[in-house]
Write a protein that holds these residues in place. Sequence first.
Motif, PDB file in Angstrom:
ATOM      1  N   ARG A  21       0.830  -1.212   0.000  1.00  0.00           N
ATOM      2  CA  ARG A  21       0.000   0.000   0.000  1.00  0.00           C
ATOM      3  C   ARG A  21       0.858   1.253   0.000  1.00  0.00           C
ATOM      4  NH1 ARG A  21      -4.910  -1.195   4.080  1.00  0.00           N
ATOM      5  NH2 ARG A  21      -5.588  -3.142   3.124  1.00  0.00           N
ATOM      6  N   MET A  22       1.950   1.231   0.744  1.00  0.00           N
ATOM      7  CA  MET A  22       2.829   2.393   0.789  1.00  0.00           C
ATOM      8  C   MET A  22       3.428   2.670  -0.587  1.00  0.00           C
ATOM      9  SD  MET A  22       4.687   1.906   4.464  1.00  0.00           S
ATOM     10  CE  MET A  22       5.368   3.549   4.601  1.00  0.00           C
ATOM     11  N   LYS A  23       3.687   1.625  -1.358  1.00  0.00           N
ATOM     12  CA  LYS A  23       4.282   1.784  -2.684  1.00  0.00           C
ATOM     13  C   LYS A  23       3.349   2.518  -3.644  1.00  0.00           C
ATOM     14  CE  LYS A  23       7.753  -1.786  -3.030  1.00  0.00           C
ATOM     15  NZ  LYS A  23       8.738  -1.015  -3.756  1.00  0.00           N
ATOM     16  N   GLU A  24       2.056   2.534  -3.346  1.00  0.00           N
ATOM     17  CA  GLU A  24       1.121   3.293  -4.183  1.00  0.00           C
ATOM     18  C   GLU A  24       1.425   4.783  -4.115  1.00  0.00           C
ATOM     19  OE1 GLU A  24      -2.859   2.253  -3.007  1.00  0.00           O
ATOM     20  OE2 GLU A  24      -2.501   0.114  -3.381  1.00  0.00           O
ATOM     21  N   LEU A  25       1.879   5.256  -2.966  1.00  0.00           N
ATOM     22  CA  LEU A  25       2.223   6.660  -2.795  1.00  0.00           C
ATOM     23  C   LEU A  25       3.736   6.886  -2.852  1.00  0.00           C
ATOM     24  CD1 LEU A  25       1.202   9.525  -2.268  1.00  0.00           C
ATOM     25  CD2 LEU A  25       1.212   8.998   0.177  1.00  0.00           C
ATOM     26  N   TYR A  26       4.478   5.908  -2.358  1.00  0.00           N
ATOM     27  CA  TYR A  26       5.942   5.994  -2.302  1.00  0.00           C
ATOM     28  C   TYR A  26       6.537   4.819  -3.080  1.00  0.00           C
ATOM     29  CZ  TYR A  26       4.307   8.372   1.981  1.00  0.00           C
ATOM     30  OH  TYR A  26       3.643   9.149   2.887  1.00  0.00           O
ATOM     31  N   PRO A  27       6.604   4.888  -4.410  1.00  0.00           N
ATOM     32  CA  PRO A  27       7.086   3.745  -5.200  1.00  0.00           C
ATOM     33  C   PRO A  27       8.507   3.301  -4.847  1.00  0.00           C
ATOM     34  CG  PRO A  27       6.184   5.454  -6.641  1.00  0.00           C
ATOM     35  CD  PRO A  27       6.201   6.014  -5.255  1.00  0.00           C
ATOM     36  N   TRP A  28       9.299   4.172  -4.264  1.00  0.00           N
ATOM     37  CA  TRP A  28      10.683   3.852  -3.897  1.00  0.00           C
ATOM     38  C   TRP A  28      10.778   3.075  -2.585  1.00  0.00           C
ATOM     39  CZ3 TRP A  28       8.364   8.548  -3.417  1.00  0.00           C
ATOM     40  CH2 TRP A  28       8.259   9.054  -2.137  1.00  0.00           C
TER      41      TRP A  28
END
Length: 188
Positions: A21-28
Amino acid sequence: MNEKFPYGYDVNAYIDKALERMKELYPWAKKEMFRKEWSYAIEQENGEYQYVTYFDWKDGQIDREVLNCDAEKFIQTVIGHHHSWIEDENPVTENFKVEASRRCSGDWGLEIYQIRKHQLGGFSTYVQAGNRSAGASRTFFIPPAFFKLPWEEFLDKYLELVPPGPFYVDRDDLEKAEGLKEFLGFAE
């Protein structure tokens, strides 16, 4: 299927869901970027399985908290522990200052409004406002999905994320900001 533990009793499955889920906003984002002080478990407490968080202080003290919650709440807890840490792992490389046509309301005024480009990719908006005795700042990371939209739709979504009311910069200010479209990667 257990409603409280839909992914089983291996806590790593829930940590992986939080990262996804975090990768949706923070792909890195990578799990290695998570704060080392936090750890998680699923343990029996009074005969029932519960989600558990541990925080390891520098002085060696460890705080343990039993969370009597569902999977969704636990995943949100993990995200909450790490989101600002993940943001800090991606340094700013460039700033674009946006001028507001209206800079204050009463004695409260806009001090800084910047859209920032980050080293590992992505953009954020940094806003700082205050008066002589108080102030506040806030960073809003712009979801990568917004950049797949046409410019007009991007602006609509952006202004939902960073509303003009409390932050003074409105659609007209963004449209008048010379070079902003190009800075954000939108072709003319």
